[in-house]
Design a protein around this motif. Structure first.
Motif, mmCIF file in Angstrom:
data_model
loop_
_atom_site.group_PDB
_atom_site.id
_atom_site.type_symbol
_atom_site.label_atom_id
_atom_site.label_comp_id
_atom_site.label_asym_id
_atom_site.label_seq_id
_atom_site.Cartn_x
_atom_site.Cartn_y
_atom_site.Cartn_z
ATOM 1 N N GLU A 59 0.829 -1.213 0.000
ATOM 2 C CA GLU A 59 0.000 0.000 0.000
ATOM 3 C C GLU A 59 0.857 1.254 0.000
ATOM 4 O OE1 GLU A 59 -2.946 -0.041 3.054
ATOM 5 O OE2 GLU A 59 -3.661 -2.055 2.551
ATOM 6 N N LEU A 60 2.012 1.188 0.652
ATOM 7 C CA LEU A 60 2.917 2.350 0.676
ATOM 8 C C LEU A 60 3.373 2.684 -0.745
ATOM 9 C CD1 LEU A 60 5.786 3.018 3.194
ATOM 10 C CD2 LEU A 60 6.201 3.273 0.752
ATOM 11 N N LEU A 100 0.513 4.308 -2.603
ATOM 12 C CA LEU A 100 0.311 5.694 -2.183
ATOM 13 C C LEU A 100 1.434 6.590 -2.713
ATOM 14 C CD1 LEU A 100 -1.255 7.784 -0.533
ATOM 15 C CD2 LEU A 100 0.083 7.085 1.484
ATOM 16 N N LYS A 101 2.635 6.091 -2.677
ATOM 17 C CA LYS A 101 3.794 6.833 -3.196
ATOM 18 C C LYS A 101 3.581 7.177 -4.669
ATOM 19 C CE LYS A 101 8.703 5.929 -4.212
ATOM 20 N NZ LYS A 101 8.535 5.585 -5.612
ATOM 21 N N LEU A 132 1.648 10.802 6.725
ATOM 22 C CA LEU A 132 1.389 12.110 6.121
ATOM 23 C C LEU A 132 0.896 13.115 7.132
ATOM 24 C CD1 LEU A 132 -0.429 10.895 2.867
ATOM 25 C CD2 LEU A 132 1.977 11.552 3.130
ATOM 26 N N GLU A 159 0.671 1.164 7.238
ATOM 27 C CA GLU A 159 -0.442 2.121 7.230
ATOM 28 C C GLU A 159 0.121 3.479 6.806
ATOM 29 O OE1 GLU A 159 -2.062 2.037 11.137
ATOM 30 O OE2 GLU A 159 -2.505 -0.129 11.079
ATOM 31 N N LYS A 180 0.638 7.418 -6.248
ATOM 32 C CA LYS A 180 -0.470 8.366 -6.371
ATOM 33 C C LYS A 180 -0.033 9.794 -6.066
ATOM 34 C CE LYS A 180 -4.206 5.133 -5.191
ATOM 35 N NZ LYS A 180 -5.259 4.799 -4.192
ATOM 36 N N LEU A 181 0.892 9.931 -5.103
ATOM 37 C CA LEU A 181 1.313 11.265 -4.676
ATOM 38 C C LEU A 181 2.466 11.830 -5.502
ATOM 39 C CD1 LEU A 181 1.288 10.818 -0.791
ATOM 40 C CD2 LEU A 181 -0.413 11.993 -2.190
ATOM 41 N N HIS A 197 -0.722 6.141 5.257
ATOM 42 C CA HIS A 197 -1.414 7.420 5.395
ATOM 43 C C HIS A 197 -1.073 8.105 6.710
ATOM 44 C CE1 HIS A 197 -3.858 5.752 2.086
ATOM 45 N NE2 HIS A 197 -4.094 7.016 1.766
ATOM 46 N N SER A 198 -0.741 7.308 7.718
ATOM 47 C CA SER A 198 -0.388 7.873 9.032
ATOM 48 C C SER A 198 0.912 8.658 8.972
ATOM 49 C CB SER A 198 -0.287 6.765 10.069
ATOM 50 O OG SER A 198 0.731 5.829 9.718
ATOM 51 N N TRP A 246 10.065 7.505 3.297
ATOM 52 C CA TRP A 246 8.944 6.978 4.094
ATOM 53 C C TRP A 246 9.462 6.210 5.312
ATOM 54 C CZ3 TRP A 246 3.732 7.806 2.722
ATOM 55 C CH2 TRP A 246 3.526 8.385 1.463
ATOM 56 N N TYR A 255 3.657 1.597 10.934
ATOM 57 C CA TYR A 255 3.606 2.852 10.181
ATOM 58 C C TYR A 255 3.780 2.606 8.679
ATOM 59 C CZ TYR A 255 3.571 6.159 14.101
ATOM 60 O OH TYR A 255 3.203 6.912 15.205
#
Length: 436
Positions: free
Chosen positions: A245-246, A249-250, A435, A430, A252-253, A432-433, A270, A427
């Motif tokens: 998931e990291l 997310l990486k 950010l 998860e 997407k951002l 999003h935590s 991260w 962390y």
């Protein structure tokens, strides 16, 4: 007017520096701004540039010499110009310091049991200029009446060492050296012939190993790592973090981070953020064993190990707990780039409370990182790999990241260390935590 080349002071804590290599020989022309000598002090290596046009009149401190800052290393002037007495006076101290350093190096090689030639080796007469010989070896040879120009050195780049001279003395001094030279000449003029054949018998000489003096950055690393293992109770535990998931997310951002901050987030960024937040929750890990006490730190000064061509440095991100993910990423990239360009100040590599070292780019899975004293913990990061994992009853493709935590068992036990590592994993799983 002659211009002295001075050993600079690289940082407030510097006491002495080492001459690594001269880029010019005595009598060679130099231009202002041209690199003339490489030096090092602790973890910093740099090139000293010529301050004026001219020629290198004199080298005061030879390669390998260890001298205090402010010492005259050499003199630049015009051809035929006489070297002043001031520089000569300082050079005596520099030479003495170099001789002492080389004597210690010679003694250490002997204690280490390094192989050495068992017989004296002689060569034809050579001019004394250009012969590489340690000051200690030169003094011993002169006192014993030995012509060192006829010796073949076994040190780095053919340097004549103290052991080379000692072997000649033990074998009988100059008389034995002359006999070896005569025998060598006779063998050269009359090559042996094997019975029953017209072919000369070839003799194979054993090649001496290359000997590299331990100095500068390598010496500091060696001493600190040895001290670390001797003076702490180190234990390593490992876990794997699912960073699937990291990575999503990486990705997407990525465009937003580049547009807003001109940054491209790396996995290390991260991880660094996860470590900082975890240290705030587990202060025992953000600590050091000093003397007879444990010091717990409120601030997180995060060290990041950066590999260089000649060693390893650990630049420090100070008060990392006050930095966002983007700010942390920006500073990490800045110090890493400056470290690789040898532009860090000594103060930027001191005072870390926890260190991260990443060998993932080399394909390493798990390893045992050595503590960066006096810190109580260091996190080793391995290579992330796609792995089939059961998620409930389904077998899915997930990306797992190996984490290796070495901690000082004098400061904390296995359970709190494992709890810290589990928090880091939480962390990362998860993201999003991170950010917030």
């Amino acid at each position: 007017m002659a211009e002295n080349i001075i050993m600079p002071k690289l940082g407030m804590a510097m006491v002495e520096g080492t001459v690594i290599a001269w880029k010019k020989r005595e009598g060679e022309a130099v231009k202002k701004g041209e690199g003339i000598v490489d030096i090092s002090s602790e973890k910093i290596e740099m090139e000293v540039e010529a301050a004026t046009d001219g020629v290198l009149l004199k080298i005061e401190v030879p390669e390998g010499g260890v001298v205090p800052y402010g010492t005259v290393l050499g003199v630049i002037g015009q051809p035929g110009e006489q070297v002043g007495t001031a520089s000569a006076a300082v050079s005596v101290n520099a030479t003495a310091e170099s001789a002492a350093a080389l004597a210690v190096a010679d003694e250490q090689r002997t204690k280490a049991g390094e192989p050495a030639a068992t017989t004296a080796t002689a060569v034809l007469d050579r001019p004394r200029e250009g012969i590489k010989i340690s000051p200690v070896a030169r003094k011993m040879a002169e006192e014993a009446g030995i012509d060192y120009t006829r010796l073949t050195g076994t040190g780095p780049q053919g340097r004549i060492t103290k052991e080379d001279v000692e072997r000649v003395i033990q074998a009988g001094g100059q008389k034995a050296l002359n006999e070896v030279a005569q025998d060598a000449g006779a063998q050269k003029s009359a090559a042996p012939v094997a019975e029953g054949s017209g072919r000369a018998v070839s003799t194979v000489s054993e090649k001496q190993p290359e000997r590299i003096p331990v100095s500068g950055m390598r010496k500091v690393i060696a001493e600190r790592m040895h001290q670390s293992l001797l003076q702490s109770a180190q234990l390593t535990i490992t876990m794997q973090a699912d960073i699937t998931e990291l990575l999503q997310l990486k990705e997407k951002l990525s465009s937003e981070m580049e547009r807003r901050y001109q940054l491209k987030l790396s996995v290390t960024d991260w991880i660094a953020r996860a470590v900082v937040l975890s240290l705030l929750r587990h202060k025992q890990m953000n600590s050091a064993y000093v003397g007879d006490r444990i010091e717990l730190y409120e601030e997180v000064h995060l060290g990041i190990a950066v590999a260089l061509e000649k060693g390893l440095v650990v630049p420090v991100i100070r008060q990392a707990e006050h930095k966002t993910l983007a700010e942390l990423s920006s500073e990490l990239k800045s110090v890493s780039a400056r470290a690789k360009q040898n532009q860090l100040a000594p103060e930027e590599m001191k005072g870390s409370t926890f260190t991260i070292t990443n060998l993932g780019s080399y394909g390493v899975d798990t390893f045992t990182p050595v503590l960066n004293p006096p810190e109580a913990g260091i996190l080793g990061v391995g290579a992330a790999k796609d792995t089939p994992v059961f998620v409930g009853d389904e077998l899915k493709r997930r990306t797992l990241l190996p984490l290796s935590l070495t901690f000082d068992h004098r400061v904390l036990d296995g359970a709190p260390a494992a709890a810290f590592l589990a928090t880091v994993r939480s962390y990362l799983e998860e993201p999003h935590s991170l950010l917030v």
